[in-house]
Structures are given as structure tokens and as C-alpha cells.
Design an enzyme around this catalytic site. Sequence first.
Site, PDB file in Angstrom:
ATOM      1  N   THR A  46      44.833 -31.632  92.050  1.00  0.00           N
ATOM      2  CA  THR A  46      46.301 -30.951  92.819  1.00  0.00           C
ATOM      3  C   THR A  46      46.291 -29.370  93.210  1.00  0.00           C
ATOM      4  O   THR A  46      46.294 -29.233  94.303  1.00  0.00           O
ATOM      5  CB  THR A  46      47.601 -31.207  91.625  1.00  0.00           C
ATOM      6  OG1 THR A  46      47.329 -32.615  91.464  1.00  0.00           O
ATOM      7  CG2 THR A  46      48.512 -30.678  92.176  1.00  0.00           C
ATOM      8  N   ASN A 104      43.468 -43.627  95.965  1.00  0.00           N
ATOM      9  CA  ASN A 104      43.628 -43.887  94.599  1.00  0.00           C
ATOM     10  C   ASN A 104      44.537 -45.101  94.239  1.00  0.00           C
ATOM     11  O   ASN A 104      44.473 -45.739  93.012  1.00  0.00           O
ATOM     12  CB  ASN A 104      44.360 -42.641  94.117  1.00  0.00           C
ATOM     13  CG  ASN A 104      45.696 -42.208  94.580  1.00  0.00           C
ATOM     14  OD1 ASN A 104      45.376 -41.835  95.991  1.00  0.00           O
ATOM     15  ND2 ASN A 104      46.867 -42.337  94.043  1.00  0.00           N
ATOM     16  N   GLN A 152      38.674 -39.424  93.336  1.00  0.00           N
ATOM     17  CA  GLN A 152      38.328 -40.828  92.859  1.00  0.00           C
ATOM     18  C   GLN A 152      36.981 -41.176  93.257  1.00  0.00           C
ATOM     19  O   GLN A 152      36.661 -42.309  92.940  1.00  0.00           O
ATOM     20  CB  GLN A 152      39.456 -41.901  93.558  1.00  0.00           C
ATOM     21  CG  GLN A 152      40.750 -41.551  93.104  1.00  0.00           C
ATOM     22  CD  GLN A 152      41.117 -41.893  91.698  1.00  0.00           C
ATOM     23  OE1 GLN A 152      40.190 -42.471  91.100  1.00  0.00           O
ATOM     24  NE2 GLN A 152      42.345 -41.793  91.299  1.00  0.00           N
ATOM     25  N   ALA A 205      38.149 -33.365  86.544  1.00  0.00           N
ATOM     26  CA  ALA A 205      37.207 -33.920  85.720  1.00  0.00           C
ATOM     27  C   ALA A 205      37.865 -35.102  84.710  1.00  0.00           C
ATOM     28  O   ALA A 205      36.951 -35.959  84.264  1.00  0.00           O
ATOM     29  CB  ALA A 205      37.126 -32.743  84.582  1.00  0.00           C
ATOM     30  N   HIS A 206      39.245 -35.123  84.767  1.00  0.00           N
ATOM     31  CA  HIS A 206      39.765 -36.245  83.784  1.00  0.00           C
ATOM     32  C   HIS A 206      39.825 -37.596  84.432  1.00  0.00           C
ATOM     33  O   HIS A 206      39.901 -38.725  83.819  1.00  0.00           O
ATOM     34  CB  HIS A 206      41.205 -36.087  83.578  1.00  0.00           C
ATOM     35  CG  HIS A 206      42.323 -36.105  84.544  1.00  0.00           C
ATOM     36  ND1 HIS A 206      43.091 -37.132  84.564  1.00  0.00           N
ATOM     37  CD2 HIS A 206      42.513 -35.312  85.490  1.00  0.00           C
ATOM     38  CE1 HIS A 206      44.094 -37.153  85.590  1.00  0.00           C
ATOM     39  NE2 HIS A 206      43.776 -35.851  86.176  1.00  0.00           N
ATOM     40  N   THR A 258      41.949 -16.109  83.351  1.00  0.00           N
ATOM     41  CA  THR A 258      40.836 -16.369  82.402  1.00  0.00           C
ATOM     42  C   THR A 258      40.205 -17.644  82.461  1.00  0.00           C
ATOM     43  O   THR A 258      41.006 -18.800  82.429  1.00  0.00           O
ATOM     44  CB  THR A 258      41.414 -16.109  81.082  1.00  0.00           C
ATOM     45  OG1 THR A 258      41.831 -14.857  81.105  1.00  0.00           O
ATOM     46  CG2 THR A 258      40.107 -16.150  80.037  1.00  0.00           C
ATOM     47  N   CYS A 268      57.124 -43.650  89.790  1.00  0.00           N
ATOM     48  CA  CYS A 268      57.954 -44.485  88.988  1.00  0.00           C
ATOM     49  C   CYS A 268      59.236 -43.773  88.491  1.00  0.00           C
ATOM     50  O   CYS A 268      59.065 -42.402  88.201  1.00  0.00           O
ATOM     51  CB  CYS A 268      57.244 -44.919  87.456  1.00  0.00           C
ATOM     52  SG  CYS A 268      58.334 -46.248  86.822  1.00  0.00           S
TER      53      CYS A 268
HETATM   54  N1  PMP Z   1      44.024 -36.908  94.476  1.00  0.00           N
HETATM   55  C1  PMP Z   1      43.672 -38.142  94.177  1.00  0.00           C
HETATM   56  C2  PMP Z   1      43.083 -39.130  95.141  1.00  0.00           C
HETATM   57  C3  PMP Z   1      44.004 -38.482  92.919  1.00  0.00           C
HETATM   58  O1  PMP Z   1      43.790 -39.652  92.571  1.00  0.00           O
HETATM   59  C4  PMP Z   1      44.598 -37.552  92.010  1.00  0.00           C
HETATM   60  C5  PMP Z   1      44.966 -37.937  90.792  1.00  0.00           C
HETATM   61  N2  PMP Z   1      45.811 -38.965  90.475  1.00  0.00           N
HETATM   62  C6  PMP Z   1      44.687 -36.178  92.427  1.00  0.00           C
HETATM   63  C7  PMP Z   1      44.338 -36.031  93.595  1.00  0.00           C
HETATM   64  C8  PMP Z   1      45.484 -35.168  91.732  1.00  0.00           C
HETATM   65  O2  PMP Z   1      44.492 -34.933  90.598  1.00  0.00           O
HETATM   66  P1  PMP Z   1      44.849 -33.973  89.084  1.00  0.00           P
HETATM   67  O3  PMP Z   1      45.301 -34.731  88.195  1.00  0.00           O
HETATM   68  O4  PMP Z   1      43.554 -33.447  88.780  1.00  0.00           O
HETATM   69  O5  PMP Z   1      45.866 -32.902  89.456  1.00  0.00           O
END
Ligand code: PMP
Length: 386
Positions: A77, A156, A184, A205-206, A244, A330
Amino acid sequence: MDMNVIYLDTASSTPVAQEVIDVMLGYLGAGSCYYNPSSAGHILGQQAADSVLEAKSVIANLLGCHSDEVIFTSGATEANNLALRGIAYAHAATGRHLVTSLIEHKSVLETCHALEHKGFVVTYLKPNSHGRIDPETVQKALRPDTLMVSLQYINNETGVIQPIHEIAALLEDAGVLFHVDAAQAVGKFAIDLEKTPIDLLSLSAHKFYGPKGIGCLIIRNRRYLKLEPMLTGGGQEFGLRSGTLPTHQIHGLKAALALACNCQTKNYTHVCDLKRQFIEGLQQSLSIKIHGDVAHSSPYIVNFSVKGISTEALINQLSAAVALSSGSACSSGTIDPSYVLRAMGIEGEDLYGAVRASFSQYHQYSEISAAVRHIISAVQRMQELE
Ligand code: PMP
């Protein structure tokens, strides 16, 4: 936490892999290298700074860019915000036009809307009915004052793969910057920035078994490309992103990316099998429709609807057995129909019944067949009630 729920929502987030946690622990507690990389006055801070350089070098090698082109952010984001606002504000004197698509993540769409309020002009490309952006529509949208095109690599919600390589080549010829939201795709698809002329790339990363709260924006030719920072302060990350540096997160990202890239082909093959098993399993007993271009689709994601069954009903019926997603926001207990599917021209029962399942290399075949059984019996229960 119910461990019996089969988690088919890896596109929203993944757990941190144990080997990644082990690496992160080296930068967290007392006795670890927890120091501030900006504390250059002592050897401990220097050690932390060196470790950040090492992490950048690993990440850069895996993506085909240079270490000093890796700018850490809190996730995709923020990386998307930095790419769009950073380029728009730094180059407003030369152009005020941006191009994106109707099916981007909200972090791109909402940022573009905010830029429109600041006097920029944004063209939102419509995908075809299979969810793909045609390179020709990108070419046609370009204007002499176009600063940048921003498109995602993999959607996504639908898993549709965009023709990023063709678009990158045409934008290079046109001399227009290209930003790719690869949240993705990174770790799942080979990305070599040495070979593909992408100027800015966002990742998180997540999405690939790393921690939440860390991502990066890769800025190719950073020395020559000006971006307006969004966070100002101590001047970290070449002044582009003050704050930081979270060393444990950074090393988590590095370790997760290395793990994903090193096993990429093996993971891809396994996930292809899982997706096939899932779809064929459902098709044996149910009438389902798959949304998005099946010929250009990530094996990690499938978006489908079951005839006569609403998104909300199916997800709620299964909530204690299989974690699925509507793929869209949602709000106040009701699920809004997906703006991505709407943009593809999907409507009615198909739109209001769309559900996303997303897979991972860690899923077993037995979990997928159990999930299929749960979905089939949930649908049959609902059909009997009707
Ligand atoms: N772009 C896409 C295509 C995503 O799938 C996501 C996460 N749903 C994001 C951006 C946002 O990523 P983050 O959760 O790291 O802010």
C-alpha cells in the site's frame, strides 16, 4: 483460533515461515542485532546498517536490480502510494496525466482519486471480459503529457496475469514510466528487472510467508529518477522514506523472498496441481463458473461462483470449515459486489456469487479434497433448504 479451518485465503495473507522467524529473531531481542542502523556513531549501529545493506543486496540479486534501488516501506500500500504520489508531485511541471486500470488494488485507485483532486488527470483502462488489459488500450491511452502507467502484475481477486512484458516494452519505446504493483506475483513468478523495463515495482512480504508491515518499492535508476517523499524526517532511504529502519522486518522480507524464489518452480508446479484438483473436484458435483482468463491465470488464485448460491451465503456457511474470501470489501456485515468483476462486465448471479480461493505451496492434496467436500456439502445443504 480454530486450527481445523482449512485456510484458502493466502492471497490476503500468509503466516511467517519458521525459517523466516528464526532469521528475524536475530534482530529483535536483547543480545541480538537490534540496533538502529542510523546510529552510525558506534560499531553496533554500524553492524545494523551493514546488515541492512546485506539484506538489500540479497533482495536486489533475486529481482535483478541494484541494492540502492531497494526502498523499504511498510508494505505494498505504501509502496504504491510512494510510486504514484512520488512521481506525480516530482514531475508535475512536465506532465499531469497518469494511466491505470479499473481493476487495480484500492491502494492504487484511491491514490489516483486523491491525485485527481490535486489537479492530475487519470485514465482508468477497462479490462476485457476475461480481466486482461490489452497492451493496445495502454498504447491508445498515452498522451504527450503522460507521466506514468501503473498496472498490477497479478489481479488479487481473479489471479489474472497481465501482459506486463509487452506493456513494459511499449512504454519503454514511448518513454513513459511504468509502475507495477507486483504484490501477488513476487516470489511466485520469476521477475528479472534486468530483462524487463519496469521503472518502479511494489511488493509486500506478508504475501509470501514474510511478516506483515514490510515491503518495498524498487526504483530503477533511482539516482536519476526524482520522487517526492511522503514521509520526511531523518532522511533514511536516501531521503525517500524517513523513519528508523525495522531491521527484523527487513531481514524477514529478505529471508522470505529468498525462500520463495529458491523454491519457485517447485512451488508453482505443486500449486498448479492443487488448483486443478480443486476445480475438477468442484466441477464433479457442482455447476461452477470460473471468472477471469483461464489461459493467463495465477495457479495461486481462483475466482468462481456456484449457480444459484450467493457469495455471502457460501462464505458464511463455510466460515468454520473453509476460509474463503469474497475478494472484495466487506462493509457492515454485507459483502459489496466486486468492482473488479463488475469492470469485466460480470453481473447478476455470477457477480453476486463470486468467491475467491487462494492456495499455497504448503497446502496438502488432502486439505484441498477436504475443502472441496465441505463446499459441496454446504452448497447441497443450501439447495435443500431452498
Ligand atoms: N496490491 C495488491 C495487488 C494486493 O493484493 C495487496 C494486498 N491485498 C496490496 C497491494 C496491499 O498490500 P499491503 O497489505 O502490503 O499493504
